[in-house]
Every structure is written in structure tokens, then in C-alpha cells.
Design a protein around this motif. Structure first.
Motif, PDB file in Angstrom:
ATOM      1  N   HIS A 202      -8.763  13.513  39.408  1.00 32.05           N
ATOM      2  CA  HIS A 202      -9.028  12.752  38.175  1.00 32.05           C
ATOM      3  C   HIS A 202      -7.762  12.587  37.337  1.00 32.05           C
ATOM      4  N   LEU A 203      -6.944  13.599  37.282  1.00 31.21           N
ATOM      5  CA  LEU A 203      -5.684  13.483  36.535  1.00 31.21           C
ATOM      6  C   LEU A 203      -4.764  12.449  37.172  1.00 31.21           C
ATOM      7  N   HIS A 204      -4.769  12.369  38.500  1.00 33.72           N
ATOM      8  CA  HIS A 204      -3.960  11.354  39.172  1.00 33.72           C
ATOM      9  C   HIS A 204      -4.509   9.949  38.917  1.00 33.72           C
ATOM     10  N   VAL A 205      -5.834   9.809  38.876  1.00 36.38           N
ATOM     11  CA  VAL A 205      -6.403   8.497  38.541  1.00 36.38           C
ATOM     12  C   VAL A 205      -6.003   8.119  37.115  1.00 36.38           C
ATOM     13  N   ALA A 206      -6.062   9.073  36.189  1.00 34.28           N
ATOM     14  CA  ALA A 206      -5.631   8.802  34.809  1.00 34.28           C
ATOM     15  C   ALA A 206      -4.167   8.369  34.784  1.00 34.28           C
ATOM     16  N   ARG A 207      -3.340   9.004  35.591  1.00 35.88           N
ATOM     17  CA  ARG A 207      -1.922   8.628  35.681  1.00 35.88           C
ATOM     18  C   ARG A 207      -1.776   7.187  36.153  1.00 35.88           C
ATOM     19  N   CYS A 208      -2.575   6.793  37.122  1.00 37.24           N
ATOM     20  CA  CYS A 208      -2.505   5.422  37.633  1.00 37.24           C
ATOM     21  C   CYS A 208      -2.998   4.408  36.601  1.00 37.24           C
ATOM     22  N   VAL A 209      -4.050   4.742  35.870  1.00 34.06           N
ATOM     23  CA  VAL A 209      -4.531   3.863  34.801  1.00 34.06           C
ATOM     24  C   VAL A 209      -3.451   3.743  33.726  1.00 34.06           C
ATOM     25  N   CYS A 210      -2.763   4.834  33.454  1.00 35.74           N
ATOM     26  CA  CYS A 210      -1.663   4.820  32.486  1.00 35.74           C
ATOM     27  C   CYS A 210      -0.559   3.879  32.946  1.00 35.74           C
ATOM     28  N   ARG A 211      -0.210   3.911  34.219  1.00 35.25           N
ATOM     29  CA  ARG A 211       0.815   3.014  34.749  1.00 35.25           C
ATOM     30  C   ARG A 211       0.369   1.552  34.632  1.00 35.25           C
ATOM     31  N   ARG A 212      -0.927   1.301  34.865  1.00 32.87           N
ATOM     32  CA  ARG A 212      -1.437  -0.071  34.726  1.00 32.87           C
ATOM     33  C   ARG A 212      -1.354  -0.523  33.276  1.00 32.87           C
ATOM     34  N   ALA A 213      -1.700   0.381  32.349  1.00 30.04           N
ATOM     35  CA  ALA A 213      -1.581   0.060  30.922  1.00 30.04           C
ATOM     36  C   ALA A 213      -0.134  -0.252  30.570  1.00 30.04           C
ATOM     37  N   GLU A 214       0.775   0.545  31.104  1.00 29.62           N
ATOM     38  CA  GLU A 214       2.199   0.323  30.853  1.00 29.62           C
ATOM     39  C   GLU A 214       2.631  -1.050  31.367  1.00 29.62           C
ATOM     40  N   ARG A 215       2.202  -1.410  32.570  1.00 27.26           N
ATOM     41  CA  ARG A 215       2.572  -2.725  33.124  1.00 27.26           C
ATOM     42  C   ARG A 215       2.038  -3.857  32.246  1.00 27.26           C
ATOM     43  N   GLY A 216       0.811  -3.709  31.755  1.00 24.23           N
ATOM     44  CA  GLY A 216       0.241  -4.738  30.886  1.00 24.23           C
ATOM     45  C   GLY A 216       1.007  -4.881  29.585  1.00 24.23           C
ATOM     46  N   VAL A 217       1.396  -3.757  29.012  1.00 22.30           N
ATOM     47  CA  VAL A 217       2.152  -3.787  27.757  1.00 22.30           C
ATOM     48  C   VAL A 217       3.538  -4.395  27.986  1.00 22.30           C
ATOM     49  N   VAL A 218       4.152  -4.102  29.126  1.00 25.55           N
ATOM     50  CA  VAL A 218       5.454  -4.694  29.438  1.00 25.55           C
ATOM     51  C   VAL A 218       5.309  -6.211  29.598  1.00 25.55           C
ATOM     52  N   ARG A 219       4.245  -6.671  30.260  1.00 26.86           N
ATOM     53  CA  ARG A 219       4.008  -8.118  30.375  1.00 26.86           C
ATOM     54  C   ARG A 219       3.848  -8.737  28.992  1.00 26.86           C
ATOM     55  N   LEU A 220       3.107  -8.072  28.138  1.00 24.21           N
ATOM     56  CA  LEU A 220       2.909  -8.549  26.768  1.00 24.21           C
ATOM     57  C   LEU A 220       4.252  -8.651  26.056  1.00 24.21           C
ATOM     58  N   GLN A 221       5.075  -7.650  26.233  1.00 20.29           N
ATOM     59  CA  GLN A 221       6.403  -7.617  25.617  1.00 20.29           C
ATOM     60  C   GLN A 221       7.280  -8.743  26.171  1.00 20.29           C
ATOM     61  N   GLN A 222       7.224  -8.976  27.478  1.00 18.29           N
ATOM     62  CA  GLN A 222       8.039 -10.011  28.112  1.00 18.29           C
ATOM     63  C   GLN A 222       7.668 -11.407  27.627  1.00 18.29           C
ATOM     64  N   GLU A 223       6.412 -11.580  27.269  1.00 22.63           N
ATOM     65  CA  GLU A 223       5.963 -12.888  26.786  1.00 22.63           C
ATOM     66  C   GLU A 223       6.193 -13.035  25.292  1.00 22.63           C
ATOM     67  N   SER A 224       7.067 -12.190  24.738  1.00 25.33           N
ATOM     68  CA  SER A 224       7.449 -12.244  23.321  1.00 25.33           C
ATOM     69  C   SER A 224       6.254 -12.126  22.389  1.00 25.33           C
ATOM     70  N   MET A 225       5.346 -11.246  22.746  1.00 29.91           N
ATOM     71  CA  MET A 225       4.180 -11.034  21.904  1.00 29.91           C
ATOM     72  C   MET A 225       4.339  -9.788  21.050  1.00 29.91           C
ATOM     73  N   GLU A 226       5.557  -9.475  20.730  1.00 28.53           N
ATOM     74  CA  GLU A 226       5.909  -8.432  19.783  1.00 28.53           C
ATOM     75  C   GLU A 226       5.166  -7.109  20.027  1.00 28.53           C
ATOM     76  N   VAL A 227       5.762  -6.291  20.866  1.00 26.81           N
ATOM     77  CA  VAL A 227       5.263  -4.949  21.143  1.00 26.81           C
ATOM     78  C   VAL A 227       6.408  -3.991  20.849  1.00 26.81           C
ATOM     79  N   GLU A 228       6.125  -2.958  20.098  1.00 26.43           N
ATOM     80  CA  GLU A 228       7.145  -1.953  19.797  1.00 26.43           C
ATOM     81  C   GLU A 228       7.573  -1.261  21.090  1.00 26.43           C
TER      82      GLU A 228
END
Length: 186
Positions: A124-150
Motif C-alpha cells: 500500500h505504501l508503494h501504491v501511495a508512492r506511485c499515486v504521488c508520482r502521478r500527482a507530481e506529473r500532473g502538477v508539472v504539466r500544469l506548470q508547463q502550461e503556464s498555469m501558475e504553480v508554485e
């Protein structure tokens, strides 16, 4: 009388960001904070499975930070400056690093990649780690599209996935679960 949870305002496939801006539910900002919400729920499940009381407290603190990230991502970036939204600090990154260092002091050295598994809690901790990586990828995409992410949000999610990996190893050690080395076929 309690408030009804359903409002029917999203039945058309749109929702509002904090600040009132309407967007489609398929908008990258909604996808990003939805994945952070999924991660927060999964971290809650992991917290319920831990044997280590210190780890449970750390995961609860992480859940608070994930709510902070979700609030920041749910804001219309053009209106956020006018609102009181909690924020992350460099100390939040340091906290995760200190906890990883604490656990690494007693963990055996890794001599190969390890396969997720060995015990349900570890898995379960490894699944949480993978979900975290997916969240990170989504936030990076948001940032790349100039949607202002800290930038600190990206850094926190990156550090959190590392923390979840170390926590999986630490919990596995405490549960006497074997680490399964990856032995690639040659």
C-alpha cells in the motif's frame, strides 16, 4: 439540520475553482488537485495500516500538507493573491528529509532495486508512492502550461514520493517482511 452534500451544480460537467472561475471537470487543474486528493485518501489508508506511531503522526502531518497543496491547486491563480490560502514552506521539505534520514539510519543498505511487496502495508505504501508520482506529473504539466504553480509544490511531491519509498522499506523491516530484490533477466 445538516447541509446536503449534493448541490447538482456540477451535473453539466463543470465546476468552480476557489475564486469562482468555472472550468470543465476535465481541466488539468481539476485533474491535478483530484490526484492530490486521491493521494491524501491513500495516505490515510496507509496511516491506518502502520505499526509505527511516529510514522502515523508524520503521515497525518503530510495529509495536512496535501490539503494545503489541494487548496493552492484549486484556486484560480489570478485571484489567489487576494485570498488567504495556506501555503507550503521550505521547512516542510526539511521535515520529510529529516524523517527519511531517521529511518535510513536503521535500514540496511540497498544493493539493488527492490520490487514492491512483501507485506500488504508495504504494498500500500508503494501504491501511495506511485499515486504521488502521478500527482507530481500532473502538477508539472500544469506548470508547463503556464498555469501558475508554485515550484515548492513540485518539490514537496517529489520529496514525498521519496519519503513514501523509505517508509515502505522501514515498515517492511519492522514487520519482518522480506525485501524482494529485482533480478533482471539477461
Amino acid at each position: 439540520m445538516s447541509m446536503k452534500i449534493y448541490t447538482k451544480t456540477g451535473d453539466s460537467g463543470s465546476t468552480s475553482l476557489i475564486g469562482g472561475t468555472k472550468v470543465l471537470k476535465s481541466h488539468l487543474r481539476i485533474e491535478s488537485y483530484g490526484t492530490v486528493d486521491e493521494l491524501n485518501s491513500y495516505v490515510g489508508l496507509c496511516r491506518d495500516l502502520l505499526f509505527d506511531e511516529k510514522g502515523k503522526l508524520v503521515l497525518q502531518e503530510i495529509q495536512d500538507r496535501l490539503f494545503t497543496i489541494g487548496a493552492a491547486l484549486a484556486c484560480d491563480p489570478e485571484k489567489e493573491r487576494k485570498m488567504l490560502i495556506p501555503d507550503l514552506h521550505e521547512e516542510d521539505l526539511g521535515y520529510l528529509e529529516e524523517e527519511m534520514d531517521r529511518m535510513n539510519e536503521v535500514l540496511p543498505e540497498m544493493k539493488s532495486f527492490i520490487l514492491p511487496g512483501g507485506h500488504p502495508t508495504v504494498s500500500h505504501l508503494h501504491v501511495a508512492r506511485c499515486v504521488c508520482r502521478r500527482a507530481e506529473r500532473g502538477v508539472v504539466r500544469l506548470q508547463q502550461e503556464s498555469m501558475e504553480v508554485e515550484l515548492i509544490i513540485v518539490k514537496y511531491l517529489n520529496r514525498l514520493s521519496d519519503y513514501l519509498f523509505v517508509l515502505a522499506r522501514y515498515e517492511g523491516m519492522g514487520l519482518n517482511a522480506p525485501e524482494i530484490p529485482w533480478k533482471p533477466r539477461m
